[in-house]
Design a protein around this motif. Sequence first.
Motif, short mmCIF file in Angstrom:
data_model
loop_
_atom_site.label_atom_id
_atom_site.label_comp_id
_atom_site.label_asym_id
_atom_site.label_seq_id
_atom_site.Cartn_x
_atom_site.Cartn_y
_atom_site.Cartn_z
N HIS A 33 8.95 5.48 4.40
CA HIS A 33 8.95 4.17 4.04
C HIS A 33 8.56 3.96 2.53
O HIS A 33 7.50 4.05 2.20
N PRO A 34 9.33 4.00 1.60
CA PRO A 34 9.44 3.99 0.16
C PRO A 34 8.89 2.84 -0.40
O PRO A 34 9.02 1.61 0.54
N GLY A 35 8.07 2.67 -1.00
CA GLY A 35 7.68 1.72 -1.64
C GLY A 35 8.41 0.52 -2.26
O GLY A 35 9.76 0.76 -2.03
N PRO A 36 8.07 -0.45 -2.93
CA PRO A 36 6.62 -0.56 -3.60
C PRO A 36 5.69 -0.93 -2.48
O PRO A 36 6.20 -1.94 -1.51
N PHE A 37 4.42 -0.86 -2.54
CA PHE A 37 3.32 -1.17 -1.57
C PHE A 37 2.29 -1.91 -2.17
O PHE A 37 2.19 -1.44 -3.50
N THR A 38 1.71 -2.89 -1.57
CA THR A 38 0.66 -3.53 -2.20
C THR A 38 -0.60 -2.93 -1.74
O THR A 38 -0.62 -1.95 -0.78
#
Length: 163
Positions: A33-38
């Motif tokens: 599950h590639p980012g971007p992530f918060t």
Amino acid sequence: MMDQVYISEITPKDLPYIHWVENLKEYWHINEHPGPFTLNEISECFFPSRSYHIHNQQRWIIWNSEIQSPIGILDAFNFNEHDRSIGIGILIPNKSDQQRGFGKEAIRLLIKKLTFDKHIKKVFVLVDKDNKPSLSLFEKSGFTFQREEMCLNRMVNRYEKLL
């Protein structure tokens, strides 16, 4: 080297480091599950429960004990209770921390923990075919090449280590 590295289960104070690592674009291709992530998304992924069975993954932080600073992340995933096998992954993002023995020692510590906690009999890794440093790391850690296989739309080498 053995006293320069230790691993620990993640805690809420580790979330900013995990957030930084998960948002390094050069590593997104190895992530399911590639980012971007918060930071909130990272927090929800790992807390309040760190249960392996819920997330099908468990994570540890690799620490440089000399400077008391995180230098990488270890994952365990796809536990197979039938054959007592599990996949592992390692990411040490800063080039200055690579090829110093930290990764080999972190893998040794993780395998020791997994064999004690889960009675694992076989550990496997999936490594990009062109990732020479990781291939070398796992070979030096006693893993042997098994086959090529498809993972996340790319061909990888599967290495295994019987315990």
